[in-house]
Design an enzyme around this catalytic site. Structure first.
Site, PDB file in Angstrom:
ATOM      1  CG  HIS A   1     -30.000  -8.598 -16.040  1.00 56.66           C
ATOM      2  ND1 HIS A   1     -29.794  -9.310 -14.446  1.00 56.66           N
ATOM      3  CD2 HIS A   1     -28.896  -9.530 -16.318  1.00 56.66           C
ATOM      4  CE1 HIS A   1     -28.290  -9.729 -13.981  1.00 56.66           C
ATOM      5  NE2 HIS A   1     -27.224 -10.103 -15.897  1.00 56.66           N
TER       6      HIS A   1
ATOM      7  CB  CYS B   1     -34.349  -9.894 -10.569  1.00 59.40           C
ATOM      8  SG  CYS B   1     -33.206 -11.081 -11.112  1.00 59.40           S
TER       9      CYS B   1
END
Length: 284
Positions: free
Chosen positions: A184, A246
């Site tokens: 993440h 991301c």
């Protein structure tokens, strides 16, 4: 308070409005009008007290709501940061490779469903800590140049990715094929895979399975579409490391890739390489 003491505080306008001034002083009608006037004043005061009470309650609720939203991300960061102890990978494990072998023997269910991957929220990170025993630890990753140091968990379940870098293929092996990891990106730039945005071409990356240290060197970094899942496929004749996270807006992905350099047994690794895994972990 008797009406004689209370009456001077009543304005002439209010006395006139209820017809008090037209009644004989001391008469029963005069007394009745006084009670109505005094009662209405009491009701008015009660309404004001209720209104003030409701206003105060609403103000407190709005204040607490504002504090919660301001503290929401710091709370998530703190819970994620304490994940290091939850998955229990540290330098002492270097001499205990059986710790990973024991987990393999348990044959825990591991998910590689990319559709499960969602943006981290407080519920997910709290549940990840509560379900820490379901995370199968496969080793660790360290990029000293950007102080990235994380446990590697098998799979891409939401709980695994909440506390570790997750393996993206079931049978991938360090130092072979295309070893792919997902992690993440968070607003706090020192957590999970957020440091990848500061990595430079040529930077060394170290993986460990607690038996060997695998060294890679970064040679590519670019943005890709979320649908470009083929980037984790093996490439004939190459040994690669592919790291995926991301971008800031979450609609695209940042790909960071390196090529394999060498494998070194842990007990023969240079001290500076071992020290790389002693940095503060990026989920602490």
């Amino acid at each position: 308070m008797e009406w004689e003491e209370w009456l001077p505080y009543v304005s002439e306008e209010r006395r006139e409005r209820v017809g008090l001034t037209r009644l004989p002083l001391g008469s029963q009608k005069h007394y009745n009008k006084l009670k109505v006037l005094q009662g209405g004043d009491w009701v008015s005061k009660k309404k004001r007290r209720v209104k003030n009470w409701m206003y105060n309650i609403l103000s407190i609720v709005l204040l607490l709501t504002g504090i919660f939203f301001l503290a929401y991300e710091p709370i998530i960061n703190w819970v994620v940061s304490s994940g290091t102890e939850a998955v229990n990978l540290n330098v002492s494990d270097f001499r205990k490779p059986e710790s990973i072998e024991a987990q393999k023997e348990e044959q825990k269910e591991v998910s590689y469903d990319f559709n499960e991957v969602e943006e981290l929220d407080l519920k997910t990170v709290l549940m990840a800590k509560l379900n820490k025993d379901d995370i199968v630890v496969a080793g660790g990753i360290s990029i000293p140049s950007v102080h990235l140091n994380l446990p590697i968990g098998k799979g891409t379940s939401k709980y695994t990715l909440a506390l570790t870098a997750g393996t993206m293929k079931e049978d991938q092996v360090m130092g072979e094929g295309n070893y792919a990891l997902a992690g993440h990106h968070m607003n706090r730039q020192d957590l999970l895979f957020s440091p990848l945005f500061q990595v430079k071409i040529g930077a060394p990356v170290y993986l460990t399975d607690l038996n060997y240290i695998y060294e890679y060197q970064i040679d590519e970094q670019r943005r890709i579409e979320a649908t470009e899942v083929e980037v984790i496929d093996d490439v004939a004749g190459e040994k690669l490391l592919t790291l995926i996270t991301c971008t800031d807006k979450g609609s695209a992905r940042l790909l960071t890739r390196g090529h394999f350099v060498k494998r070194t047994p842990v007990d023969q690794a240079a001290s500076e390489i071992l020290e790389a895994f002693q940095l503060d972990l990026n989920n602490r």
